[in-house]
Design an enzyme around this catalytic site. Structure first.
Site, PDB file in Angstrom:
ATOM      1  N   CYS A  71       0.859  -1.182   0.000  1.00 38.43           N
ATOM      2  CA  CYS A  71       0.000   0.000   0.000  1.00 38.43           C
ATOM      3  C   CYS A  71       0.888   1.222   0.000  1.00 38.43           C
ATOM      4  CB  CYS A  71      -0.921   0.002   1.213  1.00 38.43           C
ATOM      5  SG  CYS A  71      -1.870   1.531   1.396  1.00 38.43           S
ATOM      6  N   HIS A 162      -4.716  -4.185 -10.166  1.00 41.09           N
ATOM      7  CA  HIS A 162      -5.583  -3.017 -10.332  1.00 41.09           C
ATOM      8  C   HIS A 162      -6.293  -3.070 -11.674  1.00 41.09           C
ATOM      9  CE1 HIS A 162      -4.031  -0.795  -6.824  1.00 41.09           C
ATOM     10  NE2 HIS A 162      -2.911  -1.439  -7.098  1.00 41.09           N
ATOM     11  N   GLU A 211     -11.068  -0.565  -2.910  1.00 38.08           N
ATOM     12  CA  GLU A 211      -9.935  -1.417  -2.564  1.00 38.08           C
ATOM     13  C   GLU A 211     -10.399  -2.827  -2.224  1.00 38.08           C
ATOM     14  OE1 GLU A 211      -6.417  -0.434  -0.522  1.00 38.08           O
ATOM     15  OE2 GLU A 211      -6.979   1.673  -0.310  1.00 38.08           O
ATOM     16  N   CYS A 220      -5.504   5.593  -2.432  1.00 31.25           N
ATOM     17  CA  CYS A 220      -4.787   4.338  -2.650  1.00 31.25           C
ATOM     18  C   CYS A 220      -3.525   4.667  -3.437  1.00 31.25           C
ATOM     19  CB  CYS A 220      -5.650   3.333  -3.413  1.00 31.25           C
ATOM     20  SG  CYS A 220      -4.802   1.782  -3.792  1.00 31.25           S
ATOM     21  N   GLY A 223      -2.857   2.253  -6.274  1.00 26.98           N
ATOM     22  CA  GLY A 223      -3.898   2.517  -7.261  1.00 26.98           C
ATOM     23  C   GLY A 223      -3.634   3.774  -8.064  1.00 26.98           C
TER      24      GLY A 223
END
Length: 278
Positions: A71, A162, A211, A220, A223
């Site tokens: 993350c 993703h 998420e 994110c 992301g």
């Protein structure tokens, strides 16, 4: 158990210093402590551990108890935590994650970390490595049917999967309805994080994110990196772009010479506290 609540532009996690504390069942602890009604409330749990291959290790869990590879917002907070708590005096550190070792450059103001620039490594574009079940060498601008509607999706991994979707007026998107359908779609064998993007111009993108294992979060980091890569590949932006998320902004740069993605953003401590948790 001593915990610290921190957030990276609204993507909030509970941090535990495992140099001093032991979490025997992190899957259960993440699920319990992340409950916003009965416990602390967060998007998940991050354990800061010793590492034999880096300065520190980040072991993280989503709010549903599942383990996550990486993350970007959480790792910035790890950088702030270890510096501000005098666990290191270096402003460049390495952190081991399930998605590999990441290099963090810490910007310090008045003795504390304000922002962190993270070398997020190279994007992964081969479908079998993301993973997704599209055929071919990549999954750029592919057709997918979700909830009875047709979408164009671009898939990227930043160590975690993703799926990037472009649309207008994402502020009014019913993400709580469409997000789970993407997350659990049969094309994504390990589920997926989903980024819904609205292009502002060639240097700015608005983004909302669903998420995997956590639901909608205010930000994110991986992301944002995946979304920037997808947008470059689709010819929509240049290699330096500001991602505008619900919790704030992230600067994403895709370096053409090294193929590495660099993410810069803030890290904030909310509070420290002791919890009676066994």
């Amino acid at each position: 158990m001593r915990i610290t609540k921190m957030h990276g532009i609204g993507n909030d996690y509970i941090y535990v210093n495992c140099f001093e504390e032991t979490v025997n069942d992190p899957n259960r602890a993440a699920k319990d402590l992340s409950d916003r009604h009965f416990w602390v409330g967060s998007d998940g749990l991050v354990l800061i551990k010793p590492s034999e291959i880096a300065d520190f290790e980040m072991d993280m869990y989503n709010s549903d108890g599942s383990q996550a590879e990486m993350c970007g917002n959480a790792i910035r907070c790890v950088g702030k935590y270890v510096y501000d708590n005098k666990m290191t005096d270096k402003t460049r550190i390495t952190v081991a994650t399930k998605a590999g070792i990441k290099i963090l450059d810490l910007s310090v103001e008045n003795g504390e970390v304000a922002t962190v620039r993270v070398d997020m490594g190279e994007p992964i574009l081969k479908p079998e490595e993301i993973p997704c079940l599209f055929e071919g060498e990549n999954a750029i601008d592919r057709d997918i049917e979700v909830g009875g509607q047709n979408y164009k999706v671009t898939c990227v991994s930043m160590g975690n999967p993703h799926a990037v979707i472009y649309m207008d007026d994402i502020d009014n998107l019913e993400i709580e309805k469409i997000g789970p359908l993407f997350e659990c779609h049969k094309m994504f064998p390990r589920k997926t994080n989903t980024e819904f993007l609205e292009i502002i111009d060639r240097e700015n993108i608005k983004m909302r994110v669903w998420e995997r294992g956590a639901g909608e979060t205010w930000a994110c980091g991986t992301g944002a990196c995946a979304a920037a890569v997808a947008s470059v590949l689709n010819g929509l932006v240049g290699r330096s772009v500001t991602m505008h998320l619900r919790g704030g902004d992230l600067k994403i740069e895709w370096d053409e010479a090294t193929n590495h993605i660099f993410m810069t953003g803030s890290a904030k401590k909310v509070y420290d506290t002791d919890v009676d948790y066994v």
